[in-house]
Design a protein around this motif. Structure first.
Motif, mmCIF file in Angstrom:
data_model
loop_
_atom_site.group_PDB
_atom_site.id
_atom_site.type_symbol
_atom_site.label_atom_id
_atom_site.label_comp_id
_atom_site.label_asym_id
_atom_site.label_seq_id
_atom_site.Cartn_x
_atom_site.Cartn_y
_atom_site.Cartn_z
ATOM 1 N N LYS A 1 38.765 9.479 38.639
ATOM 2 C CA LYS A 1 38.411 8.661 37.254
ATOM 3 C C LYS A 1 38.953 7.196 37.642
ATOM 4 O O LYS A 1 38.069 5.891 37.719
ATOM 5 C CB LYS A 1 38.528 9.289 36.602
ATOM 6 N N ILE A 2 39.955 6.970 37.883
ATOM 7 C CA ILE A 2 40.527 5.983 37.588
ATOM 8 C C ILE A 2 39.611 5.028 39.017
ATOM 9 O O ILE A 2 39.896 3.615 39.086
ATOM 10 C CB ILE A 2 41.900 5.763 37.185
ATOM 11 N N LEU A 3 39.635 5.368 39.822
ATOM 12 C CA LEU A 3 39.316 4.944 41.265
ATOM 13 C C LEU A 3 38.420 4.949 40.630
ATOM 14 O O LEU A 3 37.531 3.310 41.942
ATOM 15 C CB LEU A 3 39.669 6.384 42.299
ATOM 16 N N GLY A 4 37.380 5.322 40.359
ATOM 17 C CA GLY A 4 36.116 4.943 40.039
ATOM 18 C C GLY A 4 35.893 3.249 39.381
ATOM 19 O O GLY A 4 35.339 2.085 39.207
ATOM 20 N N GLN A 5 36.389 3.750 38.480
ATOM 21 C CA GLN A 5 36.997 2.511 37.000
ATOM 22 C C GLN A 5 37.613 1.485 37.912
ATOM 23 O O GLN A 5 37.178 0.343 37.383
ATOM 24 C CB GLN A 5 37.354 2.932 35.902
ATOM 25 N N GLY A 6 38.225 1.470 38.814
ATOM 26 C CA GLY A 6 39.417 0.592 39.151
ATOM 27 C C GLY A 6 38.269 -0.725 40.166
ATOM 28 O O GLY A 6 38.081 -1.467 39.810
ATOM 29 N N ALA A 7 37.028 -0.034 40.999
ATOM 30 C CA ALA A 7 36.411 -0.573 41.887
ATOM 31 C C ALA A 7 35.133 -0.900 40.750
ATOM 32 O O ALA A 7 34.581 -1.834 41.195
ATOM 33 C CB ALA A 7 35.789 0.920 42.117
ATOM 34 N N LEU B 1 43.333 1.032 41.426
ATOM 35 C CA LEU B 1 43.088 1.076 42.717
ATOM 36 C C LEU B 1 44.091 2.059 43.191
ATOM 37 O O LEU B 1 44.188 2.725 43.893
ATOM 38 C CB LEU B 1 42.458 0.418 43.355
ATOM 39 N N MET B 2 45.042 0.937 42.631
ATOM 40 C CA MET B 2 47.000 1.486 43.738
ATOM 41 C C MET B 2 47.308 2.919 42.957
ATOM 42 O O MET B 2 47.563 3.509 43.568
ATOM 43 C CB MET B 2 47.836 0.281 43.034
ATOM 44 N N LEU B 3 46.958 2.987 41.894
ATOM 45 C CA LEU B 3 47.547 3.952 41.444
ATOM 46 C C LEU B 3 46.672 5.250 41.717
ATOM 47 O O LEU B 3 47.191 6.187 41.924
ATOM 48 C CB LEU B 3 47.763 3.885 39.476
ATOM 49 N N GLY B 4 45.458 5.061 42.156
ATOM 50 C CA GLY B 4 44.256 6.030 42.704
ATOM 51 C C GLY B 4 44.775 6.698 43.395
ATOM 52 O O GLY B 4 44.753 8.056 43.841
ATOM 53 N N ASN B 5 44.940 5.716 44.461
ATOM 54 C CA ASN B 5 45.336 6.469 45.999
ATOM 55 C C ASN B 5 46.875 6.855 45.734
ATOM 56 O O ASN B 5 46.465 7.373 46.729
ATOM 57 C CB ASN B 5 45.986 4.860 46.316
ATOM 58 N N PHE B 6 47.452 6.277 44.917
ATOM 59 C CA PHE B 6 48.911 6.805 45.207
ATOM 60 C C PHE B 6 48.715 8.698 44.177
ATOM 61 O O PHE B 6 49.254 9.641 45.195
ATOM 62 C CB PHE B 6 50.193 6.811 44.009
ATOM 63 N N VAL B 7 47.676 8.705 43.492
ATOM 64 C CA VAL B 7 48.004 10.415 42.647
ATOM 65 C C VAL B 7 46.926 10.998 43.353
ATOM 66 O O VAL B 7 47.441 12.156 43.882
ATOM 67 C CB VAL B 7 47.057 10.169 41.240
ATOM 68 N N LYS B 8 45.751 10.233 44.505
ATOM 69 C CA LYS B 8 45.156 10.901 46.173
ATOM 70 C C LYS B 8 45.969 11.165 46.494
ATOM 71 O O LYS B 8 46.580 12.583 46.903
ATOM 72 C CB LYS B 8 44.347 9.470 45.765
ATOM 73 N N SER B 9 47.105 10.632 47.412
ATOM 74 C CA SER B 9 47.666 11.356 48.119
ATOM 75 C C SER B 9 48.753 12.486 47.508
ATOM 76 O O SER B 9 48.997 13.819 48.322
ATOM 77 C CB SER B 9 48.745 10.090 48.625
ATOM 78 N N ILE B 10 49.622 12.229 46.876
ATOM 79 C CA ILE B 10 50.281 13.558 45.418
ATOM 80 C C ILE B 10 48.949 15.079 45.470
ATOM 81 O O ILE B 10 49.020 15.751 45.320
ATOM 82 C CB ILE B 10 50.593 13.484 43.942
ATOM 83 N N ARG B 11 47.743 14.246 45.033
ATOM 84 C CA ARG B 11 46.640 15.641 45.115
ATOM 85 C C ARG B 11 46.851 16.240 46.396
ATOM 86 O O ARG B 11 46.097 17.604 46.672
ATOM 87 C CB ARG B 11 45.068 15.094 44.379
ATOM 88 N N GLU B 12 46.512 15.797 47.291
ATOM 89 C CA GLU B 12 46.432 16.466 48.712
ATOM 90 C C GLU B 12 47.355 17.326 49.222
ATOM 91 O O GLU B 12 47.321 17.706 49.577
ATOM 92 C CB GLU B 12 45.823 15.158 50.134
ATOM 93 N N LYS B 13 49.129 16.795 48.405
ATOM 94 C CA LYS B 13 49.981 17.797 48.720
ATOM 95 C C LYS B 13 49.668 18.618 48.272
ATOM 96 O O LYS B 13 50.448 19.306 47.801
ATOM 97 C CB LYS B 13 51.425 17.023 48.162
ATOM 98 N N GLY B 14 48.570 18.934 47.122
ATOM 99 C CA GLY B 14 48.768 20.332 46.131
ATOM 100 C C GLY B 14 48.922 20.277 45.069
ATOM 101 O O GLY B 14 49.122 20.976 44.603
#
Lengths: 395, 395
Positions: A12-18, B286-299
């Motif tokens: 959600k926030i990656l989309g919104q940020g972009a 965008l920055m937060l989204g990428n951090f959260v994404k990396s946490i999601r990839e760790k399950g």
């Protein structure tokens, strides 16, 4: 209505940020033609005289006598100079004037060390970026060779100078202080701005990596253990090119802030005069003091020439704010700058088109609003300039 | 005047931090008697009826019929209830009223999960602490069992609740999430406030240690690798005691913010409607989204029920702000809360004595100032409360 369906936060926030970023860029394109480089307006004679420190009549006489650069002459005979012409005038006056050398060209003389001013605060919204941007531009307009460093990953100061890290892929200081072999000389990350004499190291999100890299590097290398000297050592590479460095520090007490402070010769703390802001400021002074103390115990003292507090976004008619101002005057005495920065809608308005008050045309504002704001800004900036010159032993 | 003599930065600011802190404490002692505990005013009948969601006439009839708690009767027959009596009234109405069960006592029912609301922003001065404090108190006044967590080492929210980390030596969440054997159960760091139904985990400077410990712990232990689950696991220990947890996140994107978001069921982003604030918000999404994404990839996905943006310190007469509001309405549509929070001098004034608007007496303000501010606050807080109830599947 049924329960809200959960969703993935990051998507959600990656989309919104972009999307926000894209739309903000559209806004920008509506205000500036595509590929436009930031330019700078011409300055009317009265303003040029003000920055040069001579009378408008003297400047007019100079022109009538055919000396110095040729201004643009507009309606009603009004004379306008470019910022480059202001520089030319300085050199002309220095060479031909009767006064002391270096009065008009205030570049450093031998023995005067590079001044590095860290603008810090630990509570956001304290006007840190606005302060840093206007101070750096004012120093350039008054003839100093200035480097402004944006150390805040939020990159607001870079944005004011027309850099958009998410679109432009500009470098940041991280490239010059990183621990691995991708490190580059600091000269590679210094970019020009639309102000002559003012150069910038913009920020981008990568800066945040320094906060994550440093604790790891501290475990494994001497470079990491001496993290606090990384900015200072980089600046030493370009020492000769500048008179003043202004650093817009991030609003957090991390490794970026510590390396900035270790490289600094003076510190400007911006603070909005409200109870909660003051409380958090006192907390952070204590916290920062202890960090700096631990660095000093490792043999890297932070010696500075001056420390000043700047009241920002001050509203003289706001009773709680004036109480807080009185409180600060009592407690901090001479370490409080005499001139507070006033809250100004002119500055917010200018920000809309990513401009500072030194960049916009006075005629686009109601005179009162503009004049009040620029007067307050000039008072603050000349006061800081005085401190810089005192640190050089002038005055 | 000669050159400024350099001095040790840490010694200077440690002295000044201590002095400001001491003087602020003096100010506090002048406003509150020593050893005074924060108390709470009585609420007039109209206000009580508003929070209960019944008509003032119904409430008056209840009292005339001798039912429910006995209010204080002041001049001109005006009735006042304590916050505790408001709770009693809720239970009385729930038991004796004709309406649906749980209308007046909105505690969670089986199957309704603990709501954890993270209040975030990455640009300070966006009204995050003010928002979190008033939301938590409003939820308590409307009958919810609330835990408010101050995760910002600046501890402004704690200060509003009468905690002064530098003097009181209060605990913080750090005690419950630290990696070494000094870790304590979260129940040990939860303290009462002056609001019934509202408890707090205050902040202190030690919280910052989590940012330094985590990268090291990530290298050496599974605990460190799973840092993002530390708050969530702690909250699970006290799940049964609360309906809503409100977290005031630090204004930086570090490990504290990440562990808060991983524990959250919803996110409220506060934003002041100005160009630079919006630009930095899009950057940080965008920055937060990428951090959260990396946490999601760790399950460890961050699944949330709702995400909303709240416009803060809005000045309806400020043209650039209204333009920015329009921009956000276009881009964010339904994810922008309908009600913006207005800029209010009443809130700043109340802050002077470390109070929120729900704590101060209406009579100490000009009616207009107070009423406008409380109306804006209530509108925002009822809107958020609606989202919480929708996440429970009610409404």
């Amino acid at each position: 209505m049924s329960a809200l369906p959960p969703f993935e936060f990051d998507e959600k926030i990656l989309g919104q940020g972009a999307e926000i970023s894209r739309r903000l860029d559209q806004l920008r394109l509506e205000n500036f033609p595509p590929d436009a480089k930031k330019t700078l307006r011409r300055f009317p004679m009265s303003e040029v005289a003000h920055y040069l420190g001579i009378s408008p009549n003297n400047l007019k006489r100079l022109h009538l006598e055919g000396k110095g650069p040729e201004p643009l002459i507009a309606a009603a005979g009004r004379r306008f100079y470019t910022a480059e012409q202001m520089m030319e005038l300085r050199h002309y006056l220095d060479k031909n004037g009767r006064s002391d050398a270096k009065k008009y060209v205030p570049f450093r003389k031998p023995g005067e060390k590079l001044q590095v001013v860290a603008v810090v605060n630990f509570k956001g919204g304290s006007g840190k970026t606005t302060t840093a941007a206007h101070l750096a531009q004012h120093l350039a307009l008054t003839g100093h060779r200035v480097l402004v460093v944006d150390l805040d990953p939020q990159a607001s100061l870079s944005a004011l100078h027309g850099f958009q890290p998410e679109l432009d892929g500009n470098p940041s200081l991280y490239d010059a202080i990183r621990y691995d072999d991708k490190r580059r000389p600091i000269a590679d990350v210094i970019l020009p701005t639309n102000f002559p004499l003012l150069e910038i190291i913009p920020a981008n999100l990568e800066l945040q990596e320094f906060e994550f890299d440093t604790p790891l590097s501290m475990q494994t290398s001497n470079e990491g253990k001496r993290f606090y000297s990384r900015l200072g050592r980089s600046l030493a590479e370009v020492d000769e090119r500048f008179d003043v460095v202004v650093i817009d520090c991030p609003p957090q007490l991390g490794f970026l802030t510590l390396t900035a402070l270790t490289a600094s010769t003076s510190v400007l703390v911006t603070v909005h005069p409200q109870m909660l802001d003051l409380m958090s400021m006192s907390q952070f002074l204590l916290m920062l003091g202890n960090f700096v103390k631990s660095i000093r115990e490792k043999g890297a003292p932070v010696k500075i020439d001056w420390l000043r507090y700047l009241i920002t976004r001050f509203e003289p008619t706001d009773v709680p704010q004036t109480r807080m101002l009185g409180f600060m005057q009592t407690v901090l005495a001479e370490e409080l700058l005499k001139n507070p920065m006033l809250k100004s809608t002119a500055i917010s308005d200018a920000g809309l088109t990513k401009q500072t008050l030194y960049e916009v045309e006075r005629k686009s504002f109601s005179r009162d609003t503009y004049d009040r704001a620029i007067e307050a800004l000039d008072a603050v900036n000349f006061e800081v300039q005085g401190l810089i010159h005192r640190a050089w032993g002038r005055m």
